[in-house]
Enzyme design. Structure first.
Site, mmCIF file in Angstrom:
data_model
loop_
_atom_site.group_PDB
_atom_site.id
_atom_site.type_symbol
_atom_site.label_atom_id
_atom_site.label_comp_id
_atom_site.label_asym_id
_atom_site.label_seq_id
_atom_site.Cartn_x
_atom_site.Cartn_y
_atom_site.Cartn_z
ATOM 1 N N ARG A 105 0.347 -4.478 -0.134
ATOM 2 C CA ARG A 105 -0.219 -3.195 0.324
ATOM 3 C C ARG A 105 0.533 -2.029 -0.302
ATOM 4 O O ARG A 105 1.762 -2.077 -0.421
ATOM 5 C CB ARG A 105 -0.109 -3.089 1.854
ATOM 6 C CG ARG A 105 -1.155 -3.894 2.571
ATOM 7 C CD ARG A 105 -0.931 -3.843 4.062
ATOM 8 N NE ARG A 105 -0.717 -5.184 4.563
ATOM 9 C CZ ARG A 105 -0.176 -5.479 5.738
ATOM 10 N NH1 ARG A 105 0.224 -4.526 6.549
ATOM 11 N NH2 ARG A 105 -0.032 -6.725 6.112
ATOM 12 N N ARG A 152 11.328 -12.771 -3.414
ATOM 13 C CA ARG A 152 12.264 -13.677 -4.109
ATOM 14 C C ARG A 152 11.896 -13.818 -5.581
ATOM 15 O O ARG A 152 12.755 -13.750 -6.464
ATOM 16 C CB ARG A 152 12.253 -15.061 -3.451
ATOM 17 C CG ARG A 152 13.097 -15.117 -2.208
ATOM 18 C CD ARG A 152 12.806 -16.348 -1.432
ATOM 19 N NE ARG A 152 11.429 -16.309 -0.920
ATOM 20 C CZ ARG A 152 10.983 -17.001 0.106
ATOM 21 N NH1 ARG A 152 11.781 -17.841 0.706
ATOM 22 N NH2 ARG A 152 9.745 -16.887 0.509
ATOM 23 N N ARG A 211 -2.108 -13.225 19.914
ATOM 24 C CA ARG A 211 -1.597 -12.016 19.264
ATOM 25 C C ARG A 211 -2.789 -11.116 18.911
ATOM 26 O O ARG A 211 -3.733 -11.549 18.259
ATOM 27 C CB ARG A 211 -0.850 -12.384 17.993
ATOM 28 C CG ARG A 211 -0.374 -11.147 17.270
ATOM 29 C CD ARG A 211 -0.277 -11.407 15.813
ATOM 30 N NE ARG A 211 0.199 -10.242 15.109
ATOM 31 C CZ ARG A 211 -0.073 -10.011 13.837
ATOM 32 N NH1 ARG A 211 -0.822 -10.859 13.156
ATOM 33 N NH2 ARG A 211 0.390 -8.956 13.243
ATOM 34 N N GLY A 267 9.162 -7.638 5.969
ATOM 35 C CA GLY A 267 8.637 -8.964 5.617
ATOM 36 C C GLY A 267 7.590 -8.776 4.529
ATOM 37 O O GLY A 267 7.705 -7.878 3.704
ATOM 38 N N ASN A 268 6.549 -9.611 4.568
ATOM 39 C CA ASN A 268 5.418 -9.395 3.674
ATOM 40 C C ASN A 268 4.781 -8.047 3.948
ATOM 41 O O ASN A 268 4.496 -7.277 3.057
ATOM 42 C CB ASN A 268 4.382 -10.475 3.936
ATOM 43 C CG ASN A 268 4.342 -11.445 2.818
ATOM 44 O OD1 ASN A 268 4.509 -11.070 1.671
ATOM 45 N ND2 ASN A 268 4.125 -12.701 3.159
ATOM 46 N N GLY A 269 4.535 -7.816 5.247
ATOM 47 C CA GLY A 269 4.226 -6.466 5.699
ATOM 48 C C GLY A 269 5.551 -5.834 6.076
ATOM 49 O O GLY A 269 6.528 -6.545 6.290
ATOM 50 N N GLY A 307 11.582 -11.429 6.984
ATOM 51 C CA GLY A 307 11.963 -12.209 5.797
ATOM 52 C C GLY A 307 12.953 -11.531 4.869
ATOM 53 O O GLY A 307 14.006 -12.091 4.545
ATOM 54 N N ILE A 308 12.649 -10.323 4.429
ATOM 55 C CA ILE A 308 13.532 -9.626 3.491
ATOM 56 C C ILE A 308 14.749 -9.073 4.237
ATOM 57 O O ILE A 308 15.894 -9.227 3.796
ATOM 58 C CB ILE A 308 12.754 -8.494 2.774
ATOM 59 C CG1 ILE A 308 11.607 -9.092 1.948
ATOM 60 C CG2 ILE A 308 13.682 -7.638 1.932
ATOM 61 C CD1 ILE A 308 10.661 -8.059 1.350
ATOM 62 N N LYS A 323 -3.031 -18.783 12.462
ATOM 63 C CA LYS A 323 -1.716 -19.413 12.644
ATOM 64 C C LYS A 323 -1.595 -19.772 14.111
ATOM 65 O O LYS A 323 -1.841 -18.924 14.965
ATOM 66 C CB LYS A 323 -0.586 -18.443 12.300
ATOM 67 C CG LYS A 323 -0.470 -18.058 10.856
ATOM 68 C CD LYS A 323 0.754 -17.161 10.659
ATOM 69 C CE LYS A 323 0.551 -16.246 9.484
ATOM 70 N NZ LYS A 323 1.436 -15.113 9.444
ATOM 71 N N GLU A 382 8.154 -13.988 15.851
ATOM 72 C CA GLU A 382 7.056 -13.394 16.609
ATOM 73 C C GLU A 382 6.362 -14.411 17.516
ATOM 74 O O GLU A 382 6.027 -14.088 18.651
ATOM 75 C CB GLU A 382 6.052 -12.721 15.662
ATOM 76 C CG GLU A 382 6.627 -11.395 15.170
ATOM 77 C CD GLU A 382 5.649 -10.556 14.372
ATOM 78 O OE1 GLU A 382 5.427 -10.900 13.206
ATOM 79 O OE2 GLU A 382 5.143 -9.571 14.899
ATOM 80 N N HIS A 398 3.678 -4.366 14.348
ATOM 81 C CA HIS A 398 4.934 -5.137 14.471
ATOM 82 C C HIS A 398 5.687 -4.790 15.755
ATOM 83 O O HIS A 398 6.910 -4.917 15.819
ATOM 84 C CB HIS A 398 5.886 -4.852 13.294
ATOM 85 C CG HIS A 398 5.384 -5.285 11.955
ATOM 86 N ND1 HIS A 398 5.563 -4.530 10.822
ATOM 87 C CD2 HIS A 398 4.727 -6.396 11.571
ATOM 88 C CE1 HIS A 398 5.029 -5.150 9.782
ATOM 89 N NE2 HIS A 398 4.513 -6.285 10.221
ATOM 90 N N ASN A 407 17.121 -12.018 5.240
ATOM 91 C CA ASN A 407 17.628 -12.996 4.275
ATOM 92 C C ASN A 407 18.184 -12.442 2.975
ATOM 93 O O ASN A 407 18.863 -13.158 2.246
ATOM 94 C CB ASN A 407 16.504 -13.982 3.902
ATOM 95 C CG ASN A 407 15.995 -14.723 5.113
ATOM 96 O OD1 ASN A 407 16.783 -15.199 5.916
ATOM 97 N ND2 ASN A 407 14.690 -14.782 5.274
HETATM 98 P P1 ADP Z 1 5.436 -12.262 7.094
HETATM 99 O O1 ADP Z 1 5.283 -10.773 7.122
HETATM 100 O O2 ADP Z 1 4.351 -12.972 6.349
HETATM 101 O O3 ADP Z 1 5.829 -12.895 8.415
HETATM 102 P P2 ADP Z 1 8.189 -12.792 6.332
HETATM 103 O O4 ADP Z 1 8.818 -11.994 7.419
HETATM 104 O O5 ADP Z 1 8.369 -14.271 6.323
HETATM 105 O O6 ADP Z 1 6.668 -12.439 6.116
HETATM 106 O O7 ADP Z 1 8.768 -12.224 4.935
HETATM 107 C C1 ADP Z 1 8.323 -12.699 3.724
HETATM 108 C C2 ADP Z 1 9.068 -11.964 2.627
HETATM 109 O O8 ADP Z 1 10.478 -12.203 2.771
HETATM 110 C C3 ADP Z 1 8.671 -12.429 1.236
HETATM 111 O O9 ADP Z 1 8.552 -11.305 0.375
HETATM 112 C C4 ADP Z 1 9.874 -13.260 0.824
HETATM 113 O O10 ADP Z 1 10.073 -13.258 -0.554
HETATM 114 C C5 ADP Z 1 10.993 -12.493 1.496
HETATM 115 N N1 ADP Z 1 12.217 -13.288 1.551
HETATM 116 C C6 ADP Z 1 12.477 -14.400 2.285
HETATM 117 N N2 ADP Z 1 13.722 -14.859 2.001
HETATM 118 C C7 ADP Z 1 14.251 -14.026 1.065
HETATM 119 C C8 ADP Z 1 15.484 -13.964 0.354
HETATM 120 N N3 ADP Z 1 16.458 -14.855 0.540
HETATM 121 N N4 ADP Z 1 15.647 -12.960 -0.531
HETATM 122 C C9 ADP Z 1 14.691 -12.051 -0.745
HETATM 123 N N5 ADP Z 1 13.519 -12.049 -0.114
HETATM 124 C C10 ADP Z 1 13.287 -13.013 0.781
#
Ligand code: ADP
Length: 408
Positions: free
Chosen positions: A242, A286, A92, A211-213, A332-333, A14, A388, A181, A336
């Site tokens: 994981r 999601r 990074r 997030g994903n992690g 992400g989670i 990335k 990040e 992180h 949002n």
């Molecule tokens: P990464 O660790 O790859 O940077 P992110 O911080 O973007 O990941 O987080 C990705 C996660 O956030 C995914 O599981 C995605 O479904 C979740 N996510 C993003 N928006 C929402 C939302 N509105 N509701 C629930 N989960 C969300």
């Protein structure tokens, strides 16, 4: 300053080009499944960010970066006239071991120490080092910085970072908790202090990067004193793919029962477990929330488990600190999903973390840092937007700018 941010993984790359003065993104690029027959890379330039494909068949991660630099040099829509316009590079680095307690400019000594850290993150660090080598070749006069996922956590005390194993594994192999992180936890803690209008040094905070992690950190007086990720980012919370923490005896049991080797087991724990493994559907929260709403029992179980593990981690860090002023949600989670925040904090009100359901609502609030607890909640709850790449660009700018200042 125009900074190229490089985030190299085992099979991903990335990159972003960021103008730090106005916090403007000029280019975003992502390569995935690098090294596989279906490898793809897309780059997009400001202002429209129309994705364009970059041919990366047969490329390894540094070769993808090489192709991206070619594109930046040759494409008429490129936001820079030549590579010389890139004033600094921020790399990074996943694992900085015990060598690096802060971001650093990469001189010969730092690079030698980086190479020594490779065995701590064999999937990520060697790719990052290979990119640094390539960039030294293509942009020999451009300063490079290393920004570490682990640096923020080097303040942990031994009782938090040591594992109850024979000490020789720490002494010989460096097996200890390093966390991850770090850039995000540090930033979330500082932003929460700003929101609360109090000095970070006075506060006890629990920062949740979901997030994903995912990882949760206890930040006492501005310092990480414990975190859920461990020797590798596999420990701790349940994550997208994981497993997070499980009984370690399960690993050898499955290997024996299924007759599988280390690599296969590693893949199952890192790529097939977590939300994906339990839901059987997707690693994306999601999708899993939507399936749970539609009545899918496995998806509902995955969400229940996720929420429960976050609650337990927050509770354990409440116990680890002498005071807790706020819990901070990010990534992400965390940023949002009002629904998941509501479920997580519904179980934590007895500890004094009381969500305001109206403030928790996301409508019109995406990207807005804010307090979402009720006014007299004993422990505040904050939401902070993490970024990040922007953090790495700004840290790089500060390091390179500071160096230039010192040389004047
Ligand atoms: P990464 O660790 O790859 O940077 P992110 O911080 O973007 O990941 O987080 C990705 C996660 O956030 C995914 O599981 C995605 O479904 C979740 N996510 C993003 N928006 C929402 C939302 N509105 N509701 C629930 N989960 C969300």
């Amino acid at each position: 300053m125009i900074v190229l941010v490089v985030n190299a993984g085992s099979s991903t790359l990335k990159c972003q080009l960021i103008q730090t003065d106005g916090k403007v993104r000029l280019m975003k690029a992502l390569a995935e499944r690098v090294g596989h027959p279906d490898a793809v890379m897309e780059a997009a330039f400001a202002p429209g960010f129309e994705p364009r494909a970059v041919e990366v068949a047969g490329c390894d991660v540094p070769a993808c970066l090489d192709r991206l630099l070619d594109l930046l040099e040759s494409d008429p829509a490129s936001p820079i006239a030549s590579l010389a316009d890139i004033q600094a590079i921020g790399n990074r680095i996943v694992a900085g071991g015990e060598h690096f307690s802060e971001s650093t400019l990469i001189d010969e000594g730092a690079f030698a120490a980086l190479v020594q850290c490779e065995e701590l993150a064999p999937l990520h660090n060697p790719a990052a080092d290979a990119c640094i080598r390539l960039l030294r070749h293509r942009l020999p006069d451009t300063p490079q910085a290393a920004v570490f996922d682990t640096a923020f956590h080097t303040s942990m005390p031994a009782k938090a970072y040591m594992y109850p194993l024979p000490q020789r594994y720490y002494q010989q192999y460096g097996i200890r908790r390093y966390g991850a992180h770090g850039t995000s936890h540090r930033y979330a803690a500082q932003q929460a202090a700003n929101l609360l209008g109090r000095p970070l040094a006075d506060l006890g905070l629990i920062t949740c990067h979901l997030g994903n992690g995912g990882s949760i950190t206890a930040v006492n007086h501005g310092e990480s004193i414990d975190t859920t990720m461990g020797f590798t980012p596999l420990e701790g919370l349940m994550m997208g793919t994981r497993s997070g923490s499980i009984d370690p005896a399960i690993v050898t049991y499955i290997m024996r029962r299924d007759g599988i080797g280390f690599d296969e087991m590693d893949r199952i724990l890192n790529k097939e477990s977590g939300i994906l493994g339990v839901s059987g559907l997707s690693a994306d929260m999601r999708d899993v929330l939507a399936a749970a709403d539609a009545g899918d029992a496995d998806a509902a179980l995955a969400v229940d488990m996720y929420v429960y593990k976050v609650q337990k981690a927050i509770g354990s860090f409440y116990a680890a600190m002498t005071r807790t002023d706020a819990v901070v949600m990010t990534a992400g989670i965390g940023e949002n999903s009002a629904e998941l925040r509501e479920r997580i904090f519904a179980g934590l009100a007895h500890m004094g973390m009381i969500l305001d359901l109206e403030k928790n609502d996301v409508t019109g609030q995406i990207g807005v840092n804010r307090v979402i607890s009720i006014d007299d909640s004993p422990i505040k709850i904050c939401v902070v937007t993490t970024d990040e790449e922007m953090r790495i660009a700004r840290e790089t700018d500060a390091l390179v700018g500071g160096e230039a200042e010192a040389a004047r």
